[in-house]
Write a protein that holds these residues in place. Structure first.
Motif, PDB file in Angstrom:
ATOM      1  N   PHE A 166      28.342  20.737  33.535  1.00 38.59           N
ATOM      2  CA  PHE A 166      29.422  20.045  34.213  1.00 38.59           C
ATOM      3  C   PHE A 166      29.848  18.888  33.316  1.00 38.59           C
ATOM      4  CE2 PHE A 166      26.248  21.651  37.120  1.00 38.59           C
ATOM      5  CZ  PHE A 166      26.979  22.429  38.016  1.00 38.59           C
ATOM      6  N   LYS A 167      31.126  18.758  33.077  1.00 34.54           N
ATOM      7  CA  LYS A 167      31.594  17.793  32.080  1.00 34.54           C
ATOM      8  C   LYS A 167      32.881  17.127  32.545  1.00 34.54           C
ATOM      9  CE  LYS A 167      32.140  17.785  27.032  1.00 34.54           C
ATOM     10  NZ  LYS A 167      32.287  18.701  25.886  1.00 34.54           N
ATOM     11  N   TYR A 168      32.914  15.795  32.408  1.00 32.19           N
ATOM     12  CA  TYR A 168      34.073  15.025  32.853  1.00 32.19           C
ATOM     13  C   TYR A 168      34.501  14.052  31.756  1.00 32.19           C
ATOM     14  CZ  TYR A 168      37.065  11.971  35.609  1.00 32.19           C
ATOM     15  OH  TYR A 168      38.123  11.253  36.067  1.00 32.19           O
ATOM     16  N   ARG A 169      35.769  14.098  31.377  1.00 31.41           N
ATOM     17  CA  ARG A 169      36.308  13.176  30.371  1.00 31.41           C
ATOM     18  C   ARG A 169      36.653  11.847  31.041  1.00 31.41           C
ATOM     19  NH1 ARG A 169      40.443  16.038  28.614  1.00 31.41           N
ATOM     20  NH2 ARG A 169      41.898  14.997  30.007  1.00 31.41           N
ATOM     21  N   VAL A 170      36.050  10.767  30.557  1.00 27.03           N
ATOM     22  CA  VAL A 170      36.209   9.468  31.206  1.00 27.03           C
ATOM     23  C   VAL A 170      37.162   8.536  30.465  1.00 27.03           C
ATOM     24  CG1 VAL A 170      33.935   9.557  32.273  1.00 27.03           C
ATOM     25  CG2 VAL A 170      34.166   8.540  30.002  1.00 27.03           C
ATOM     26  N   PHE A 171      37.421   8.812  29.178  1.00 28.65           N
ATOM     27  CA  PHE A 171      38.256   7.876  28.422  1.00 28.65           C
ATOM     28  C   PHE A 171      38.910   8.606  27.261  1.00 28.65           C
ATOM     29  CE2 PHE A 171      38.896   4.590  25.129  1.00 28.65           C
ATOM     30  CZ  PHE A 171      39.688   3.711  25.853  1.00 28.65           C
ATOM     31  N   LYS A 172      40.170   8.209  27.000  1.00 26.25           N
ATOM     32  CA  LYS A 172      40.943   8.822  25.923  1.00 26.25           C
ATOM     33  C   LYS A 172      41.927   7.795  25.385  1.00 26.25           C
ATOM     34  CE  LYS A 172      43.290  13.297  25.275  1.00 26.25           C
ATOM     35  NZ  LYS A 172      43.779  14.491  26.009  1.00 26.25           N
ATOM     36  N   ASP A 173      41.854   7.513  24.084  1.00 24.69           N
ATOM     37  CA  ASP A 173      42.712   6.519  23.440  1.00 24.69           C
ATOM     38  C   ASP A 173      43.446   7.210  22.301  1.00 24.69           C
ATOM     39  OD1 ASP A 173      43.877   4.485  21.923  1.00 24.69           O
ATOM     40  OD2 ASP A 173      42.220   3.096  22.240  1.00 24.69           O
ATOM     41  N   ALA A 174      44.733   7.547  22.537  1.00 25.69           N
ATOM     42  CA  ALA A 174      45.498   8.301  21.544  1.00 25.69           C
ATOM     43  C   ALA A 174      45.714   7.506  20.265  1.00 25.69           C
ATOM     44  CB  ALA A 174      46.837   8.731  22.141  1.00 25.69           C
ATOM     45  N   GLU A 175      45.973   6.203  20.382  1.00 27.38           N
ATOM     46  CA  GLU A 175      46.275   5.390  19.206  1.00 27.38           C
ATOM     47  C   GLU A 175      45.099   5.353  18.237  1.00 27.38           C
ATOM     48  OE1 GLU A 175      47.525   0.767  18.030  1.00 27.38           O
ATOM     49  OE2 GLU A 175      47.301   1.376  20.132  1.00 27.38           O
ATOM     50  N   HIS A 176      43.892   5.261  18.770  1.00 30.33           N
ATOM     51  CA  HIS A 176      42.701   5.160  17.920  1.00 30.33           C
ATOM     52  C   HIS A 176      41.924   6.471  17.847  1.00 30.33           C
ATOM     53  CE1 HIS A 176      43.263   0.874  17.397  1.00 30.33           C
ATOM     54  NE2 HIS A 176      43.422   0.752  18.714  1.00 30.33           N
ATOM     55  N   GLU A 177      42.505   7.549  18.374  1.00 28.99           N
ATOM     56  CA  GLU A 177      41.910   8.883  18.282  1.00 28.99           C
ATOM     57  C   GLU A 177      40.463   8.875  18.774  1.00 28.99           C
ATOM     58  OE1 GLU A 177      44.626  10.282  14.438  1.00 28.99           O
ATOM     59  OE2 GLU A 177      42.447  10.123  14.228  1.00 28.99           O
ATOM     60  N   PHE A 178      40.250   8.289  19.943  1.00 24.95           N
ATOM     61  CA  PHE A 178      38.907   8.181  20.499  1.00 24.95           C
ATOM     62  C   PHE A 178      38.864   8.845  21.868  1.00 24.95           C
ATOM     63  CE2 PHE A 178      35.674   6.045  23.087  1.00 24.95           C
ATOM     64  CZ  PHE A 178      34.556   6.219  22.284  1.00 24.95           C
ATOM     65  N   VAL A 179      37.777   9.585  22.124  1.00 22.11           N
ATOM     66  CA  VAL A 179      37.593  10.239  23.415  1.00 22.11           C
ATOM     67  C   VAL A 179      36.117  10.184  23.774  1.00 22.11           C
ATOM     68  CG1 VAL A 179      37.372  12.510  22.320  1.00 22.11           C
ATOM     69  CG2 VAL A 179      37.979  12.359  24.744  1.00 22.11           C
ATOM     70  N   MET A 180      35.825  10.037  25.069  1.00 22.37           N
ATOM     71  CA  MET A 180      34.445  10.028  25.538  1.00 22.37           C
ATOM     72  C   MET A 180      34.358  10.805  26.845  1.00 22.37           C
ATOM     73  SD  MET A 180      31.836   6.820  26.228  1.00 22.37           S
ATOM     74  CE  MET A 180      32.710   6.226  27.680  1.00 22.37           C
ATOM     75  N   SER A 181      33.289  11.588  26.963  1.00 26.25           N
ATOM     76  CA  SER A 181      33.011  12.346  28.174  1.00 26.25           C
ATOM     77  C   SER A 181      31.569  12.111  28.589  1.00 26.25           C
ATOM     78  CB  SER A 181      33.242  13.847  27.948  1.00 26.25           C
ATOM     79  OG  SER A 181      34.573  14.116  27.585  1.00 26.25           O
ATOM     80  N   VAL A 182      31.287  12.358  29.876  1.00 31.28           N
ATOM     81  CA  VAL A 182      29.918  12.287  30.382  1.00 31.28           C
ATOM     82  C   VAL A 182      29.593  13.612  31.047  1.00 31.28           C
ATOM     83  CG1 VAL A 182      29.914   9.787  30.678  1.00 31.28           C
ATOM     84  CG2 VAL A 182      30.695  11.248  32.556  1.00 31.28           C
ATOM     85  N   GLY A 183      28.310  13.893  31.162  1.00 29.01           N
ATOM     86  CA  GLY A 183      27.986  15.192  31.701  1.00 29.01           C
ATOM     87  C   GLY A 183      26.582  15.347  32.231  1.00 29.01           C
ATOM     88  N   LEU A 184      26.345  16.492  32.817  1.00 28.54           N
ATOM     89  CA  LEU A 184      25.031  16.896  33.286  1.00 28.54           C
ATOM     90  C   LEU A 184      24.871  18.381  33.012  1.00 28.54           C
ATOM     91  CD1 LEU A 184      22.379  16.287  34.856  1.00 28.54           C
ATOM     92  CD2 LEU A 184      23.603  17.049  36.909  1.00 28.54           C
ATOM     93  N   SER A 185      23.780  18.723  32.323  1.00 28.77           N
ATOM     94  CA  SER A 185      23.450  20.116  32.063  1.00 28.77           C
ATOM     95  C   SER A 185      22.208  20.488  32.864  1.00 28.77           C
ATOM     96  CB  SER A 185      23.187  20.333  30.569  1.00 28.77           C
ATOM     97  OG  SER A 185      22.746  21.657  30.333  1.00 28.77           O
ATOM     98  N   VAL A 186      22.225  21.664  33.467  1.00 30.18           N
ATOM     99  CA  VAL A 186      21.077  22.156  34.225  1.00 30.18           C
ATOM    100  C   VAL A 186      20.635  23.489  33.629  1.00 30.18           C
ATOM    101  CG1 VAL A 186      20.158  22.824  36.472  1.00 30.18           C
ATOM    102  CG2 VAL A 186      21.930  21.052  36.317  1.00 30.18           C
ATOM    103  N   GLU A 187      19.412  23.527  33.128  1.00 34.56           N
ATOM    104  CA  GLU A 187      18.808  24.784  32.687  1.00 34.56           C
ATOM    105  C   GLU A 187      17.994  25.317  33.858  1.00 34.56           C
ATOM    106  OE1 GLU A 187      15.090  26.125  29.965  1.00 34.56           O
ATOM    107  OE2 GLU A 187      16.487  24.727  29.010  1.00 34.56           O
ATOM    108  N   TRP A 188      18.366  26.511  34.321  1.00 32.76           N
ATOM    109  CA  TRP A 188      17.790  27.052  35.554  1.00 32.76           C
ATOM    110  C   TRP A 188      16.495  27.792  35.238  1.00 32.76           C
ATOM    111  CZ3 TRP A 188      19.848  25.053  39.747  1.00 32.76           C
ATOM    112  CH2 TRP A 188      21.174  24.612  39.704  1.00 32.76           C
ATOM    113  N   GLY A 189      15.360  27.165  35.583  1.00 36.33           N
ATOM    114  CA  GLY A 189      14.057  27.747  35.310  1.00 36.33           C
ATOM    115  C   GLY A 189      13.849  29.072  36.016  1.00 36.33           C
ATOM    116  N   GLY A 190      13.170  29.988  35.346  1.00 34.28           N
ATOM    117  CA  GLY A 190      12.863  31.283  35.932  1.00 34.28           C
ATOM    118  C   GLY A 190      13.942  32.321  35.781  1.00 34.28           C
ATOM    119  N   THR A 191      15.100  31.959  35.192  1.00 29.41           N
ATOM    120  CA  THR A 191      16.168  32.940  34.979  1.00 29.41           C
ATOM    121  C   THR A 191      16.022  33.659  33.647  1.00 29.41           C
ATOM    122  OG1 THR A 191      17.620  31.219  34.074  1.00 29.41           O
ATOM    123  CG2 THR A 191      17.795  31.677  36.431  1.00 29.41           C
ATOM    124  N   GLY A 192      15.117  33.194  32.795  1.00 27.17           N
ATOM    125  CA  GLY A 192      14.866  33.826  31.513  1.00 27.17           C
ATOM    126  C   GLY A 192      13.499  34.482  31.471  1.00 27.17           C
TER     127      GLY A 192
END
Length: 334
Positions: free
Chosen positions: A114-140
């Motif tokens: 799950f990923k969400y972009r929190v900030f974007k600055d076109a003039e300075h070509e900067f972008v930041m996102s935050v996220g959460l990854s879940v590895e589902w145990g027992g599916t492998g």
């Protein structure tokens, strides 16, 4: 997207931020196009499909196994700034000296991100996102080392282009850096296995602690499309003008609950090149272990990455909540 690669985000932030305007395909910030990278996740939020990603390398085990991975990942935007992705990897493990066809094989655990972009600055070509990854145990499969418990990895991603440098440093404007920092938290602190000593017949036990791990990495890139369109056209062939040479670093450092794991940092340095088309990109990189515990030989990884938001901007490439995307080729914007 490498084995157990954490692509992430925070799902709860998107509910009140549903835009109903036309959005832009790919992560283009000002004049900067941030491509999908193979070792760490890029900072963008996109509709995309990586299929296949193929890698071959030798593990850091003693003795070292040869591992071949075939993986895929599908990412879908819910809103213009929020996406969910799902992926998995099929692994082949070949023991040293074993005949062809021997060894273990099977799926690694499924990753949902799950990923969400929190900030974007076109003039300075900067972008930041935050996220959460879940590895589902027992599916492998246990035979290829898939854990039977979940692992949760909150992550921060960023990207910065250097197009805002002064004219005296114009040749450095095509340079960009991206990075990510994640903290992997296993759903189980330890696992204890029991057995019988063959000599004494007594019951034995062995406890393996599962550490919390800092997953961190970065890339440095030189965009030939940016050089041509935003700095100077050198009259190079179109094939060259579509390249983005880069070096990635993917690193892991156990930092808590490390009684049986130790705290040594492992990972690889990955020099390579991306070739960017209008609706897809190709990438290939070497996998150079940073120490013996990271691997015993140089490996290789390659990927075909499809831009679904350019292939079908009014269908599968359109956010579920929002207007159709406007195709935004890096060659039109860079």
């Amino acid at each position: 997207m490498f084995i157990r690669h954490a692509r992430a985000a925070l799902p709860g932030l998107a509910v009140a931020l549903i835009p109903f305007s036309v959005s832009t395909a790919h992560e283009i910030v000002g004049n900067r196009f941030f491509p999908a990278t193979l070792g760490i996740d890029d900072p963008g939020v996109n509709d995309e499909l990586s299929l296949p990603t193929v890698s071959s390398f030798h593990t850091g085990d003693d003795p070292s196994f040869r591992q071949r991975d075939f993986s895929g990942e599908f990412s879908k935007r819910i809103t213009e700034a929020f996406a969910i992705s799902i992926g998995s990897t099929y692994s082949f493990l070949h023991p040293p000296g074993g005949p062809t066809g021997t060894g273990a094989h099977g799926f690694q655990n499924v990753d949902t991100t799950f990923k969400y972009r929190v900030f974007k600055d076109a003039e300075h070509e900067f972008v930041m996102s935050v996220g959460l990854s879940v590895e589902w145990g027992g599916t492998g499969a246990d035979s290829v080392g898939a854990d039977p418990f979940n692992t949760y990895t909150p992550t921060v991603y960023f990207g910065k282009g250097f197009g805002d440098l002064p004219d005296t440093l114009s040749w450095l404007r095509p340079v960009a850096v991206t990075g990510q920092v994640g903290y992997a938290i296993p759903g189980r602190r330890s696992t204890t296995t029991f057995g019988v000593d063959p000599d004494s017949g007594e019951m034995t036990s062995d406890t393996q602690f599962h550490p919390n791990v800092l997953n961190w990495g970065a890339t440095i890139q030189y965009s030939m499309p940016y050089l041509k369109s935003a700095v100077v056209d050198l009259g190079l062939p179109d094939f060259v003008n579509r390249m983005i040479p880069l070096v990635e670093a993917t690193l892991q450092t156990p930092i808590a609950n490390t009684l049986t794991s130790g705290t040594m940092t492992t990972g690889t340095i990955n020099p390579g090149v991306l070739w960017v088309g209008n609706t897809y990109q190709l990438g290939v990189e070497a996998l150079i272990p940073i120490n013996r515990q990271s691997g015993t030989r140089v490996g290789v990884i390659g990927q075909l990455h499809l831009y679904l938001d350019d292939i079908d901007p009014r269908g599968i490439g359109r956010p579920l909540f929002g207007g159709p995307v406007q195709p935004a080729s890096p060659f039109a914007r860079n």
